[in-house]
Design an enzyme around this catalytic site. Structure first.
Site, short mmCIF file in Angstrom:
data_model
loop_
_atom_site.label_atom_id
_atom_site.label_comp_id
_atom_site.label_asym_id
_atom_site.label_seq_id
_atom_site.Cartn_x
_atom_site.Cartn_y
_atom_site.Cartn_z
N SER A 207 8.92 -3.13 -30.22
CA SER A 207 8.70 -2.67 -28.86
C SER A 207 8.12 -3.81 -28.04
O SER A 207 7.77 -3.66 -26.89
CB SER A 207 7.76 -1.47 -28.85
OG SER A 207 6.58 -1.82 -29.54
N LYS B 1 8.69 -16.30 -28.97
CA LYS B 1 9.61 -15.56 -29.85
C LYS B 1 11.08 -15.92 -29.61
O LYS B 1 11.93 -15.70 -30.47
CB LYS B 1 9.43 -14.06 -29.65
CG LYS B 1 8.03 -13.59 -29.96
CD LYS B 1 7.98 -12.68 -31.18
CE LYS B 1 6.55 -12.40 -31.57
NZ LYS B 1 6.40 -11.62 -32.78
#
Lengths: 313, 313
Positions: free
Chosen positions: A77, A52
């Site tokens: 989250s 990511k």
């Protein structure tokens, strides 16, 4: 609607200086076991522990100076919260992260450690979106979606570019399917850098929205998503679905037990720590092993952020 | 008494085709944490999961055809049993492995999987030696010691050669000290391939025989050896001690809690699975961190054979 090779090339040169070129590992034991030649692209060794980072760096880099000065915001989250925080730090801007109040302490700590500014909200998607909207109103920060953003998708595609640079003759690349950013980016890379290289997704049966979306031709949601592959509980978006629809060959669904078995095999045989989500494409290969016999198969190990105290085998 | 560079060169060319060239990994987080530039040579990714494959291959390769036809024998309940079994298989000979009756089932299974022929004995060293002697009488097999054998020592040194090929300017290489084969081989490699590259051992306080041996100038034993670093409970021998005495700079001792902390840090930050023994040199570095500030430090991750169900953090 499908980003061009020039866009992907540009993303690669932008992202490169900010990420690790992660190693591609092989295991003779797993090759023997499966009858395929497997090449694992280890994004669990990436900065902040997951691919990511690539998309976050690219999305922030594409902002103009005014936008950069005001910062970025997302609600997550998971790994994207950490990625956006670290990418913002690397690029001298601020990241506002909306996290549900019940997010694990260890995840909040990681975001803070990378310099992210946390706002807590109720756990519902409505509450999280409202909290992000409020931050945008107050600060002028730019919202960056974890997976349904063209620049994020292009950034995620750079892992497969590196994999194909090392193994140009892959017959296919297998990736987990969650929000769709990684598989869409990988499909672009396979199209522009591979030689007839297919892209195949692995998805938990318990959150098989992408499988159903490809069948129905429109974005499907999940009624429930109780899979242990917690990174894959989300669904596709209007930016990545068209890419997936036109460039992804197939999505293979796996049961929870198959994910657990694949995860244990990877950890025991390859001696690397992987997230549950990362075991899903390997589980998919094991499930349809005979279809991959003799093939050169790339597998993207998406991340390694596990709470060690929760590992139980 | 100290093997020559020519012997080590020869060992490297013999061993190379039978082992993986394992990757050297870095972690920006651990570099920041320690203030050193750390280069981890990941022998946990080696065939059968540990550096011991190198020494086993070399020792068997040096046998003549008659000896090879009769096979090899060792007593070990650990990695060397697996290494000798797999090396024997790769080199078309037989490995007889004496294992204590109480050895874990998982270790026996691994030896069998690699084609080793197991003889069970009582757990005492006398019973194990007697069982090995009996096999030698019956089969004419050659006994190969896990660490106190010049060819084994030379084979183990090849991991550090590869590390120094990638990082020629290391200030030091840190390794765990058990039976002394790895540290002796590494010391030879550092001497012949390094540029003023020191070799430093890490040893559990609870099995600090090598530390005391260097002090007293003679081989010391351990009264008890209850350390969690179960690969390091053994002691030095007459073949490796002279090398260690003349070429190793220092041995740093660590407490059990320090080993556990180091192991958790490696697994959490580097996302790799390591044996407890492998965490010992990193624990030693953490303990005397300021002495390594700004230095280029190689660390040999000796192995990754852990029973995942026993991992508790």
């Amino acid at each position: 609607m499908i980003p061009s090779k020039a866009q992907l090339d540009s993303a690669y040169s932008i992202v490169k200086p900010y990420v690790h070129r992660t190693p591609v590992l092989s295991s003779s034991l797993l090759n023997e076991l499966t009858g395929s030649n497997l090449f694992f692209k280890c994004e669990n060794f990436q900065k902040m522990g997951a691919f990511k980072m690539r998309g976050a760096v690219h999305a922030i880099s594409k902002l103009n100076d005014n936008e950069k000065a005001r910062g970025v915001v997302t609600h997550s989250s998971g790994n994207f919260a950490q990625a956006l925080s670290l990418a913002a730090k690397s690029l001298n801007t601020k990241a506002y992260i909306v996290m549900p109040v019940n997010a694990p302490e260890v995840k909040k700590r990681a975001v803070k450690q990378y310099g992210g500014i946390i706002t807590e909200s109720e756990a519902t998607i409505q509450a999280r979106e409202a909290a992000a909207e409020e931050i945008i109103q107050e600060t002028g920060a730019t919202f960056i979606h974890p997976s349904n953003d063209t620049n994020v998708i292009l950034g995620q595609g750079t892992a497969a570019i590196e994999l194909l640079e090392e193994q140009p003759l892959l017959d296919c690349i297998m990736v987990p399917v969650g929000g769709g950013g990684l598989i869409a980016g990988t499909a672009l890379a396979a199209r522009y850098y591979g030689k007839n290289c297919k892209v195949i997704g692995g998805e938990p049966m318990l959150a098989d929205d992408a499988y159903r979306s490809l069948k129905s031709g429109k974005i499907e949601l999940n009624d429930t998503a109780n899979t242990i592959a917690d990174g894959l509980r989300t669904y596709l978006g209007d930016k990545n679905f068209p890419i997936i629809k036109s460039l992804v060959s197939e999505i293979i669904r796996v049961e929870e037990e198959e994910i657990r078995t694949a995860m244990r095999l990877i950890m025991e045989r390859m001696k690397i720590i992987v997230e549950t989500s990362s075991a899903v494409p390997f589980a998919a290969l094991l499930k349809e092993q005979s279809n991959f016999a003799g093939k050169n198969v790339g597998i993207i190990i998406s991340g390694g952020n596990v709470d060690l105290s929760e590992l139980t085998f």
